[in-house]
Design an enzyme around this catalytic site. Structure first.
Site, PDB file in Angstrom:
ATOM      1  N   LYS A  56      13.751 -21.658  34.452  1.00  0.00           N
ATOM      2  CA  LYS A  56      13.424 -20.181  34.113  1.00  0.00           C
ATOM      3  C   LYS A  56      13.086 -19.319  35.568  1.00  0.00           C
ATOM      4  O   LYS A  56      12.648 -19.877  36.430  1.00  0.00           O
ATOM      5  CB  LYS A  56      12.106 -20.142  33.210  1.00  0.00           C
ATOM      6  CG  LYS A  56      11.767 -18.565  32.789  1.00  0.00           C
ATOM      7  CD  LYS A  56      10.578 -18.814  31.775  1.00  0.00           C
ATOM      8  CE  LYS A  56      10.211 -17.366  31.221  1.00  0.00           C
ATOM      9  NZ  LYS A  56       9.153 -17.290  30.466  1.00  0.00           N
ATOM     10  N   SER A  75       9.654 -15.078  25.993  1.00  0.00           N
ATOM     11  CA  SER A  75      10.304 -14.447  27.070  1.00  0.00           C
ATOM     12  C   SER A  75      11.551 -15.511  27.786  1.00  0.00           C
ATOM     13  O   SER A  75      12.330 -15.327  28.359  1.00  0.00           O
ATOM     14  CB  SER A  75       9.387 -14.208  28.429  1.00  0.00           C
ATOM     15  OG  SER A  75       8.937 -15.526  28.636  1.00  0.00           O
ATOM     16  N   SER A 111       6.122 -18.277  24.582  1.00  0.00           N
ATOM     17  CA  SER A 111       7.337 -18.187  25.361  1.00  0.00           C
ATOM     18  C   SER A 111       8.330 -19.135  25.516  1.00  0.00           C
ATOM     19  O   SER A 111       9.467 -19.010  26.118  1.00  0.00           O
ATOM     20  CB  SER A 111       7.292 -17.379  26.869  1.00  0.00           C
ATOM     21  OG  SER A 111       6.865 -15.928  26.675  1.00  0.00           O
TER      22      SER A 111
END
Lengths: 501, 497
Positions: free
Chosen positions: B80, B155, B179
């Site tokens: 990420k 997210s 997330s």
């Protein structure tokens, strides 16, 4: 800039009672910064002592410097404070380019130390200054504004940022409102900062050199009509950076406030700048409303919980408080208040003590540091201890005098040699050939010549006027360029002339 | 040769260790897959082809020298874009960090490299991890491999999509309010939010410091456990990092036995607002667990209904302060620096141009909530709710080993559907937020497809802080039982890209 017709200090005090609050920031002398491992050494290339943490890089996190916490606890203890059993850091949020994260990691409602006091002396009278709190925080970076006339941001072409200072540990020590000092308020302020500086140095937590910015003082001051309980509106004079300036800033603000108030005006709560050259303050930022720093507990750090037995260990190992130590030394050295004050003013306590520690008697150590060395420091405009002579060297000179190898006049020449970089005392003595001449055969010739050259004087001595021998001794001393042992010369003169001394 | 992108991480590591395949072949297969499908999926913001191949070569070299390889050596991973990577751009899905190349590795990045994991690149995300759909990325949305017109969750939508699209067998996410778990649920993958403090946050660009937690994403529970073990552990650079041994998650993932475990169904999660197909699959999972020998009871956690409002005070408050550092002075975007403007103006113009609407909304929310006079009513009250939620968890865990709920109230919604309705978007994290506020551990594991839309549903498992191994024990058993029931892993039902 508004020009105020100042009220005289005496007139101001006749109508108003000053209330002060002093906030002192001390940069701790830890090897590394408050929240990262970067060096705190002064004078490095700009932005050479930085890392992701103290630059506020995305993702970087703080870790509390244990040595800084220890220093904070020791300062708190020395200020007779309570030490928090549990306290947190907080974020003080505001934007400024020299603050990398745009929040300062500080402490808010949970300071590490609180509710203490520091006793200071003004004209022999002890005045207690109550301490509100001492808390830990980090310093900001340094902005330099280039191209303007004043060096301030206004009018500058551009600004440079140096983050070497960002993250250096600071302790902020805040007094409770200081009331009841009256006309002595400016002196109390100065004495407080001076005492605090001594204390910080005695603790060994910082060199607290105000001229280097290692210790900075904000003077908050307000006046209230005599007899009124409620405090007046205060001004906050920032970054007053010498003891003398602290006193002058307080004095100026008392006069300025009195002028404004006595004309029916109101004091604006504002930040003020102190001008070293004129001893005046001018308006900085007006605080229209209290700045909202949106404090909240720092979520990146865990609470600091100093263990009680550790705190007690630190308490037990505190050095003697400077005020008490001064009193003890004064007694030990047998000095009057006035003499002690001169020693203090000259900054001679430490060198004298170190000279004593190197083997010299206290009176001798004091004599040289307060005499010849203080005189030379004055002449050259340097600090007493900044001169290139060590306490050990001064102690050696004392020893040479004590054993009779030097007299005072020669000793002064040795000091001159050492300060000139000619080497240590023994080297200077050897190189300059300064040893006292007490060898009887060498002296005997000189004595005989002196007697021969001064027959009249010699006769007086022979007839019993022993005091007249001084002139002969003087002649011998002159002939030997002061290197003779005067006492021995006198003995020889009397012996040659057949007189009992 | 079999399709290397279909291997699990455990299989890949074994194949590399035995020499059946080289790490370079594995990396190349995944880079090829990314080249083939990522234009459609848009899971990656940055593919580090050279770095990945170099890391893979290093693993192959070590093997050639006869060195022992770790359990994930040679396994590709999608990271990420919120973790710093030395020399590789890190944007957090924001324009304000466009072009920023960090000078340092996050602790997690360093650990992955030390484990011989091959980092393929950086994945898309909602800007600064604020969102539940990845639509808030400044670099465009990511598609859900099950239906490219739908969101992959957020997210960490880039990471979950990369797994579901077989672009990587492992991924890293961060979970502030869900997330990791919510993207896992809507893409049919496994996502774990470890106990707060289990995985170092050093180098994780902060959204909400007291809630953020990095964690593993994978296609199987065992793979997640292997990754968990690689990234967890004490870090002296993170003061909030736990200084205790990592729970035995890999061992737990292999147990596949929940007999005698006590499982609590959170009563508050269900009913109105929950998609019927989601609840149907959830109830089937409850029955499955009962059938496996777990003792299932209903548990009430009344304060959980306050979790969402508390979260939307705490997270934005911390974010408003954390994001203050983006001021154009030291790194990232700088707007309006034409020699006539003050630093203050340049900062304001940069933040105006560099932050997207959701980030601005949260900065404003947080600034307001922390302001003097409102602190007690907002931030202060929210912290009290946080305590109440922790107490509810404590009370519940006194009677059960784990809690379960649907991970998210609905399956993946269409891109754009909730983009203009923040409240609807926030509801996606209704079930996941309590664990962030309490700092405990939680996992999402696939439990089937909702009958009405044929999209994945996630089962959330919650364990007490420091008992992360229980997640893997329950998750592993559920996964094994479902795989047996379905005859194959759920992801095999995903359409070809």
């Amino acid at each position: 800039m508004s020009v105020v017709n100042l009220v005289s200090f005496e007139d101001a005090l006749a109508s108003y009672d000053p209330v002060m609050g002093l906030e002192v920031h001390v940069e701790l002398g830890t090897a590394t910064k408050m929240f990262c491992g970067c060096s705190t050494a002064l004078g490095a290339e700009p932005n050479s002592q930085v890392c992701p943490t103290c630059l506020g890089m995305p993702g970087a996190l703080p870790v509390v410097n244990a040595a800084a916490v220890e220093s904070a606890v020791r300062i708190g203890l020395a200020l007779n404070c309570e030490i928090a059993e549990w306290c947190r850091f907080a974020r003080k949020n505001y934007f400024y380019p020299d603050m990398p994260k745009n929040f300062q990691t500080s402490q808010y409602d949970e300071p590490i130390a609180f509710d203490g006091h520091l006793d200071v002396e003004v004209d022999g009278e002890v005045f207690r200054v109550d301490i509100e709190r001492a808390h830990m925080e980090e310093d900001t970076g340094k902005s330099s504004h280039i191209g303007g006339a004043t060096g301030r941001i206004h009018g500058a072409e551009y600004s440079l940022l140096d983050y070497n200072r960002a993250g250096i540990p600071l302790i902020e020590i805040v007094t409770k409102p200081i009331t009841g000092a009256g006309a002595k308020a400016p002196e109390v302020a100065k004495a407080y900062v001076a005492e605090l500086r001594e204390l910080i140095r005695a603790l060994g937590v910082s060199e607290a050199r105000m001229e280097m910015g290692q210790m900075r003082c904000d003077v908050n001051l307000s006046l209230r009509p005599i007899g009124q309980e409620k405090f007046g509106t205060r001004s906050e004079t920032k970054n007053v950076n010498s003891l003398r300036s602290v006193e002058r800033a307080a004095r100026f603000e008392i006069q300025r406030h009195a002028a404004v108030l006595s004309e029916g005006g109101t004091i604006v709560q504002e930040t003020r700048h102190f001008h070293e050259d004129e001893g005046t303050t001018t308006s900085g930022r007006v605080k229209e409303e209290a700045e909202d720093y949106r404090y909240f507990p720092e979520p990146d750090l865990v609470p600091v919980a100093p263990a009680r037995d550790w705190v007690e260990e630190l308490r037990a190992s505190l050095p003697e408080l400077p005020r008490l130590r001064r009193r003890r030394l004064q007694q030990e050295w047998g000095l009057s208040d006035k003499d002690m004050q001169s020693v203090l003013n000259a900054g001679a306590i430490e060198p004298i003590l170190e000279t004593v520690a190197a083997g010299a008697p206290a009176d001798q150590a004091r004599k040289w540091w307060m005499g010849e060395l203080a005189r030379r420091a004055n002449e050259s405009g340097t600090d007493l201890t900044a001169q290139p002579i060590t306490p050990a060297q001064v102690a050696r000179i004392c020893a040479l005098v004590a054993e009779g190898s030097l007299n005072d006049k020669l000793a002064r020449q040795v000091i001159e040699g050492v300060l000139n970089g000619e080497g240590g005392p023994d080297e200077v003595v050897a190189a300059r050939g300064l040893a006292v001449v007490s060898d009887d055969s060498a002296l005997g010739t000189a004595v005989d010549e002196a007697i021969a050259a001064n027959p009249g004087v010699a006769d007086k001595v022979r007839s019993g006027k022993v005091a007249a021998a001084g002139a002969l001794v003087g002649a011998v001393m002159k002939a030997t360029r002061g290197q003779a042992d005067a006492a021995r010369v006198k003995e020889l003169v009397l012996e040659r002339l057949g007189v009992e001394g | 040769m079999a399709d290397l992108t279909r291997y699990t991480a455990a299989e890949t590591a074994a194949a590399v260790a035995s020499g059946d395949v080289s790490a370079v072949e594995v990396a190349q297969a995944h880079l090829d897959r990314i080249a083939a499908v990522d234009e459609k999926v848009h899971a990656f913001l940055h593919v580090d082809t050279e770095g990945a191949l170099a890391a893979a070569r290093a693993v192959d070299d070590r093997r050639a020298r006869g060195e022992e390889l770790g359990p994930l050596a040679g396994v590709p991973l999608a990271l990420k874009d919120v973790f710093t990577t030395k020399g590789v751009p890190t944007t957090c899905g924001s324009k304000i960090l466009e072009g920023w190349v960090p000078p340092y590795d996050a602790t997690l990045t360093r650990r992955l490299k030390e484990a011989g994991v091959v980092i393929l690149g950086k994945t898309n995300m909602d800007e600064f991890a604020m969102g539940s759909s990845t639509e808030n990325s400044a670099y465009g949305p990511t598609g859900n491999p099950w239906d490219l017109s739908r969101i992959p969750g957020g997210s960490g939508g880039g990471s979950s999509a990369a797994l579901a699209a077989f672009e990587a067998p492992l991924a890293i996410g961060t979970d502030t309010g869900g997330s990791i778990r919510q993207p896992g649920a809507v893409t049919g993958t496994v996502g774990v939010k470890p106990t707060y403090g289990a995985v170092s946050r050093y180098g994780l660009v902060a959204f909400s410091s007291s809630l953020d937690q990095g964690g593993p994403c994978a296609r199987t529970v065992l793979d997640a456990a292997l990754l968990h073990e690689a990234i967890a552990g004490h870090d002296p650079l993170d003061s909030t990092s736990i200084d205790a041994p990592v729970p035995p998650v890999v061992e737990a993932a292999r147990m596949r036995d929940v007999r005698g475990m006590r499982v609590g169904v959170v009563k508050e999660f269900g009913g109105e607002g929950y998609q019927p197909g989601v609840m149907q699959r959830f109830h089937e999972a409850v029955e499955l667990l009962r059938g496996l020998g777990a003792e299932v009871v209903e548990v009430s956690c009344p304060s959980f209904t306050l979790a969402l409002p508390a979260y939307y005070l705490i997270a934005p408050s911390e974010a408003s302060s954390n994001l203050a550092r983006f001021d154009a002075m030291r790194y990232g975007l700088r707007v309006g620096d034409d020699g006539t403007r003050s630093a203050e103006d340049v900062t304001a113009l940069t933040r105006e141009a560099g932050f997207g609407p959701e980030v601005k909304r949260r900065i404003m929310l947080g600034t307001y909530a922390l302001s003097s006079g409102y602190y007690d009513a907002y931030y202060g009250s929210a912290q009290k709710v946080r305590t109440l939620i922790s107490r509810d968890f404590d009370a519940a865990f006194a009677g059960v080993d784990v809690l379960i709920s649907p991970t998210t109230p609905t399956t993946a919604f269409p891109i754009g559907e909730r983009a203009d309705d923040p409240m609807a978007m926030y509801l996606a994290d209704l079930c996941t937020i309590p664990s962030n506020l309490a700092g405990n551990a939680a996992m999402s594991v696939p439990c089937g497809l909702a009958p009405e839309d044929n999209l994945p549903v996630g089962l959330q498992i919650i364990a007490p802080a420091m008992a992360d191994d229980r997640l893997y024990r329950v998750g592993g058993a559920v996964e094994a039982a479902f795989t047996e029931k379905w005859g194959h892993p759920l992801l095999e039902e995903a359409p070809a890209l």
